[in-house]
Design a protein around this motif. Structure first.
Motif, PDB file in Angstrom:
ATOM      1  N   VAL A  31     -49.974  -1.626  46.159  1.00  0.00           N
ATOM      2  CA  VAL A  31     -50.922  -2.611  45.646  1.00  0.00           C
ATOM      3  C   VAL A  31     -50.223  -3.930  45.345  1.00  0.00           C
ATOM      4  O   VAL A  31     -49.179  -3.950  44.688  1.00  0.00           O
ATOM      5  N   GLY A  32     -50.811  -5.014  45.852  1.00  0.00           N
ATOM      6  CA  GLY A  32     -50.432  -6.371  45.456  1.00  0.00           C
ATOM      7  C   GLY A  32     -51.653  -7.001  44.816  1.00  0.00           C
ATOM      8  O   GLY A  32     -51.919  -6.866  43.640  1.00  0.00           O
TER       9      GLY A  32
ATOM     10  N   GLU B  21     -47.500   0.394  42.388  1.00  0.00           N
ATOM     11  CA  GLU B  21     -47.095  -0.994  42.165  1.00  0.00           C
ATOM     12  C   GLU B  21     -45.642  -1.059  41.717  1.00  0.00           C
ATOM     13  O   GLU B  21     -45.160  -0.157  41.024  1.00  0.00           O
TER      14      GLU B  21
ATOM     15  N   PRO C 147     -47.010  -5.492  37.927  1.00  0.00           N
ATOM     16  CA  PRO C 147     -48.010  -4.462  37.639  1.00  0.00           C
ATOM     17  C   PRO C 147     -49.439  -5.005  37.539  1.00  0.00           C
ATOM     18  O   PRO C 147     -50.119  -4.850  36.521  1.00  0.00           O
ATOM     19  N   THR C 148     -49.945  -5.614  38.596  1.00  0.00           N
ATOM     20  CA  THR C 148     -51.243  -6.281  38.514  1.00  0.00           C
ATOM     21  C   THR C 148     -52.387  -5.327  38.159  1.00  0.00           C
ATOM     22  O   THR C 148     -53.180  -5.601  37.257  1.00  0.00           O
TER      23      THR C 148
ATOM     24  N   LEU D  64     -46.160  -8.159  47.848  1.00  0.00           N
ATOM     25  CA  LEU D  64     -46.971  -7.627  46.745  1.00  0.00           C
ATOM     26  C   LEU D  64     -46.980  -8.596  45.573  1.00  0.00           C
ATOM     27  O   LEU D  64     -47.119  -8.190  44.424  1.00  0.00           O
TER      28      LEU D  64
ATOM     29  N   ILE E  56     -54.714  -9.023  39.893  1.00  0.00           N
ATOM     30  CA  ILE E  56     -55.477  -8.165  40.796  1.00  0.00           C
ATOM     31  C   ILE E  56     -56.806  -8.843  41.131  1.00  0.00           C
ATOM     32  O   ILE E  56     -57.388  -9.540  40.294  1.00  0.00           O
TER      33      ILE E  56
ATOM     34  N   SER F 276     -53.123   4.426  38.773  1.00  0.00           N
ATOM     35  CA  SER F 276     -52.026   3.518  39.118  1.00  0.00           C
ATOM     36  C   SER F 276     -50.710   4.065  38.586  1.00  0.00           C
ATOM     37  O   SER F 276     -50.638   4.514  37.429  1.00  0.00           O
TER      38      SER F 276
ATOM     39  N   LEU G  82     -46.253   3.218  38.614  1.00  0.00           N
ATOM     40  CA  LEU G  82     -45.270   2.160  38.796  1.00  0.00           C
ATOM     41  C   LEU G  82     -43.962   2.714  39.349  1.00  0.00           C
ATOM     42  O   LEU G  82     -43.551   3.824  38.991  1.00  0.00           O
TER      43      LEU G  82
END
Length: 312
Positions: A172-173, A195, A200-201, A224, A229, A244, A246
């Motif tokens: 995820v970006g 992420e 960490p969007t 990313l 987000i 999500s 990390l």
């Protein structure tokens, strides 16, 4: 706004024949790898770019404009070249030189400006207002998200022939890919978002109840590196119950090295992030769980593939 499976299915019909049906490789028992690095322009992004342009009422006479960390710009440039229209791409200074060179090779007019994606986006929006070009957002447009979701449809279809899949793991970006995949699978399988710890969007947005600004740094910042987000992504993944996790830069570098050494797959750091979550224990599959990771991009300097260093 939430993108639906119907939106993704319509996108699949629109872009069919223009994008590659990329392989789904069985890496080891229980692990599948969707090889979007073999897509046109080196990433899944060409799917959303085609769907955005082909969804327009008419071919844009002023061309198409986009801001990008590199991969979305490459995709838009490829689409513009294929359709015979002009592409103007704005990228931040962190953009990898190999991506800037690739953009120019595709005939795009490239402007490199600002430290992060948000800076390049601001410049592109100003330019679009001046020229009237069609804007193709990197991740926060419904047509773009729906196009990216065709990766999920293909994965379900291909995995069915290989014994099925329980979980799809997605880097995820800005969130266009994870939102599209979430819409495509529509509760049929679990979706796990991955992420970098330093960007960490989605993780922070889920904790705080909506999109928030985050810092942008680390080895995967070029691809990313969204500082927030997308709203469509946030709404879609919340509705889909996406989790999500990390991962650290060291885990991303190690996964990228593994893809090259074990499978001879050239991946950029973002492309290795999903596998990194499995290898470092950020996501631990249950016994018998079949997991598909999306190796989402291959736009990297080949000279760095065998390196032990965390080269961007």
């Amino acid at each position: 706004m939430v993108v639906t499976r119907g939106d993704v299915e319509r996108a699949a019909g629109r872009i069919g024949g223009r994008v590659r049906r990329t392989p789904l490789l069985e890496g080891e028992p229980g692990l599948l790898m969707k090889l979007e690095g073999l897509q046109h322009a080196g990433s899944f992004k060409v799917r959303g770019a085609f769907n955005r342009v082909l969804s327009a009422d008419a071919m844009p006479r002023a061309g198409v404009i986009a801001a990008s960390g590199g991969n979305h710009g490459m995709a838009v440039a490829y689409v513009a070249h294929a359709l015979g229209i002009r592409a103007e791409i704005f990228v931040p200074e962190v953009c990898a030189p190999v991506k800037v060179a690739g953009l120019r090779a595709l005939g795009a007019h490239v402007t490199q400006t600002g430290a992060i994606f948000a800076d390049a986006y601001e410049a592109s929006a100003k330019r679009a207002a001046e020229t009237g070009a069609l804007v193709a957002h990197a991740y926060d447009q419904p047509e773009v998200v729906a196009g990216q979701g065709t990766v999920g449809l293909e994965t379900l279809e291909q995995a069915g022939a290989a014994g099925g899949v329980d979980t799809i793991v997605v880097a995820v970006g800005g969130g266009g890919l994870v939102a599209g995949v979430t819409a495509a699978v529509a509760g049929a399988v679990r979706v796990v978002a991955v992420e970098p710890e330093r960007i960490p969007t989605l993780h922070d947005a889920l904790e705080r109840g909506g999109p928030v600004e985050v810092g942008v740094s680390g080895v995967a910042a070029d691809a990313l590196g969204a500082s927030r987000i997308g709203r469509i992504a946030y709404d879609t993944v919340v509705a889909g119950g996406v989790r999500s996790v990390l991962v650290g830069d060291d885990a991303i570098v190690a996964a990228r090295r593994e893809l090259w050494r074990s499978y001879h797959l050239a991946a950029e750091h973002a492309g290795a992030a999903a596998l990194a979550a499995l290898r470092c224990g950020a996501y631990v599959p249950e016994p018998g769980e079949r997991v598909a990771v999306i190796v989402c991009g291959s736009n990297t300097d080949p000279a760095t593939l065998g390196s032990e260093d965390a080269l961007a």
